[in-house]
Design an enzyme around this catalytic site. Structure first.
Site, mmCIF file in Angstrom:
data_model
loop_
_atom_site.group_PDB
_atom_site.id
_atom_site.type_symbol
_atom_site.label_atom_id
_atom_site.label_comp_id
_atom_site.label_asym_id
_atom_site.label_seq_id
_atom_site.Cartn_x
_atom_site.Cartn_y
_atom_site.Cartn_z
ATOM 1 N N SER A 111 1.003 -1.199 -0.075
ATOM 2 C CA SER A 111 0.140 -0.132 -0.223
ATOM 3 C C SER A 111 1.204 1.020 -0.063
ATOM 4 O O SER A 111 0.467 2.151 -0.382
ATOM 5 C CB SER A 111 -0.739 0.342 1.240
ATOM 6 O OG SER A 111 0.155 -0.417 2.468
ATOM 7 N N HIS B 155 -1.682 -2.533 -6.494
ATOM 8 C CA HIS B 155 -2.381 -2.530 -5.385
ATOM 9 C C HIS B 155 -4.031 -2.321 -4.848
ATOM 10 O O HIS B 155 -4.891 -1.409 -5.628
ATOM 11 C CB HIS B 155 -2.216 -1.113 -4.243
ATOM 12 C CG HIS B 155 -2.615 -0.463 -3.195
ATOM 13 N ND1 HIS B 155 -2.761 0.484 -2.528
ATOM 14 C CD2 HIS B 155 -2.576 -1.243 -2.390
ATOM 15 C CE1 HIS B 155 -3.282 0.703 -1.726
ATOM 16 N NE2 HIS B 155 -3.130 0.083 -1.086
ATOM 17 N N ASN C 52 -3.428 6.737 0.082
ATOM 18 C CA ASN C 52 -2.336 6.920 1.429
ATOM 19 C C ASN C 52 -1.554 7.632 1.371
ATOM 20 O O ASN C 52 -1.280 7.976 2.703
ATOM 21 C CB ASN C 52 -1.590 5.071 1.965
ATOM 22 C CG ASN C 52 -2.759 4.378 2.166
ATOM 23 O OD1 ASN C 52 -3.450 4.437 3.166
ATOM 24 N ND2 ASN C 52 -1.871 2.678 1.219
ATOM 25 N N GLU D 281 -4.394 0.717 -7.592
ATOM 26 C CA GLU D 281 -2.695 1.299 -7.965
ATOM 27 C C GLU D 281 -2.344 0.668 -8.598
ATOM 28 O O GLU D 281 -2.090 -1.168 -8.155
ATOM 29 C CB GLU D 281 -3.162 2.197 -6.769
ATOM 30 C CG GLU D 281 -4.508 2.985 -6.541
ATOM 31 C CD GLU D 281 -3.826 3.964 -5.227
ATOM 32 O OE1 GLU D 281 -3.396 5.181 -5.003
ATOM 33 O OE2 GLU D 281 -2.844 3.360 -4.067
#
Length: 388
Positions: free
Chosen positions: A116, A137, A187, A149
């Protein structure tokens, strides 16, 4: 396509389900035989519930389960076209695994990490053929969350990127291609949702429940930041924040909170331990449990504006630094973490000039670099431009 998933936890099992549903021949690898058994039982339960609810036919359940095999020897992965690693979030362990994998798979096999936030370039460097390594991801739960992602490292070949995008698109996922930077899109961009809310709590602006209620009532978020951190786990959320902060050379924008650090140190991780920002061993006073007078709406608006402008600023900076396209950034936040709308779209609605003025007001008040306005917002405001 023959797909291998390394790691039979919730994420690995979810990725395997997605690939198997798309018709791939899937192998789930784990050294822990009990974990493999649990993964198989969990998938059986999940698919049975879908059949009971009428979402899939019994024949579809049978097809998906028949597409998945459970193995505990790396040699069983030798004929894979794509290997996706979904193990513990530790760079050294991942590098060791990727280096070992090359002894078993063909030179053409694509090796992907579901990390991540860790560097894909660093993981790729552990391989003799780093050009075949890429980040893929998924978001939890993988079968339900639309976004994936895709992160090419500096070493990743164009052909591997092309095949990966096509593969994930064929799996009926929304793809966001992102530069190999800490936190990728989600994130990174989501940090202010937590950090600015924590900052306001520490300043005494409002308590946890009021801040959560404000962002749900005014912003339309499904969960408030403190509810969400308790749901994710304070240990996990704090670790990501600390990782991003360190990876960005201690940029004050990503500075962690002592409030969350102390909860983590105390073992108050949230729902999974019974206590976090809220106490789940008792009647938790969450945002939905408190009746609010109309006068609170002014405070709620203030809280919302401070959080949303910081989120918009981070999304704008992500575009400014060419980490991803405007479309992919907005897709990432709506499809990856269920934001009510894309942040750049939100910026257009609120007004770019309003965003700049709000950020400048915060900077003038605090004189902290965390409130610096992204250059792209200032440039766009000057010529009255919008993102879309």
């Amino acid at each position: 396509m023959k797909v291998a998933v390394i790691g039979s936890g919730t994420m690995g099992s979810g990725i395997a389900q997605v690939a198997a549903t798309a018709g791939c021949d899937v192998k789930i690898y784990d050294t822990n035989l009990d974990a493999l058994s649990k993964s198989k039982a969990a998938l059986e339960s999940t698919l049975s519930k879908l059949v009971e609810k009428g979402k899939i036919e019994a024949s579809e359940k049978s097809r998906i389960t028949q597409n998945i095999a459970y193995v505990h020897a790396l040699g069983d992965l030798s004929h894979s076209d794509l290997v996706i690693e979904a193990i513990v979030e530790n760079a050294d362990i991942k590098r060791k695994l990727f280096s070992e994998l090359e002894n078993y798979v063909s030179p053409e096999t694509i090796l992907a990490s579901n990390t991540s936030s860790l560097s894909i370039a660093s993981i790729a460097a552990s391989c003799h053929k780093p050009e075949r390594v890429i980040g893929i991801h998924f978001f939890n739960p993988a079968p339900l969350m639309q976004l994936v992602e895709i992160i090419p490292a500096v070493q990743t070949s164009e052909e591997v990127l092309k095949i990966t995008i096509q593969t994930i698109t064929n799996w009926k996922k929304v793809v966001a291609v992102v530069k190999d930077t800490p936190g990728f899109i989600v994130n990174r961009v989501a940090r202010p949702f937590y950090s600015e809310s924590l900052r306001m709590y520490e300043e005494g602006v409002a308590d946890f429940a009021t801040i959560d209620w404000s962002l749900k009532t005014i912003g339309g978020f499904r969960m408030g930041p403190f509810e969400l951190m308790d749901f994710i786990g304070n240990d996990v959320n704090y670790a990501v924040t600390e990782s991003v902060f360190t990876a960005f050379y201690f940029d004050p924008k990503f500075k962690p909170s002592f409030t969350q650090k102390r909860l983590t140190e105390a073992g108050f991780f949230g729902r999974k331990t019974g206590r976090g920002f809220y106490n789940y061993n008792q009647q938790a006073v969450t945002s939905s449990a408190v009746e609010r007078p109309k006068e609170d709406l002014a405070l709620a608006q203030t809280i919302f504006e401070r959080v949303i402008v910081m989120l918009i600023n981070e999304a704008a900076d992500t575009l400014f630094l060419n980490i991803a396209s405007a479309k992919d950034i907005d897709n990432a936040m709506t499809k990856g973490v269920n934001y009510p709308k894309g942040l750049l779209e939100w910026a257009d609605e609120l007004g770019i000039k309003w965003c700049v003025e709000k950020l400048d007001a915060l900077y003038n008040e605090y004189h902290e670099d965390r409130y610096r306005c992204s250059p792209i917002l200032r440039r766009m405001s000057a010529v009255n431009k919008t993102f879309f």
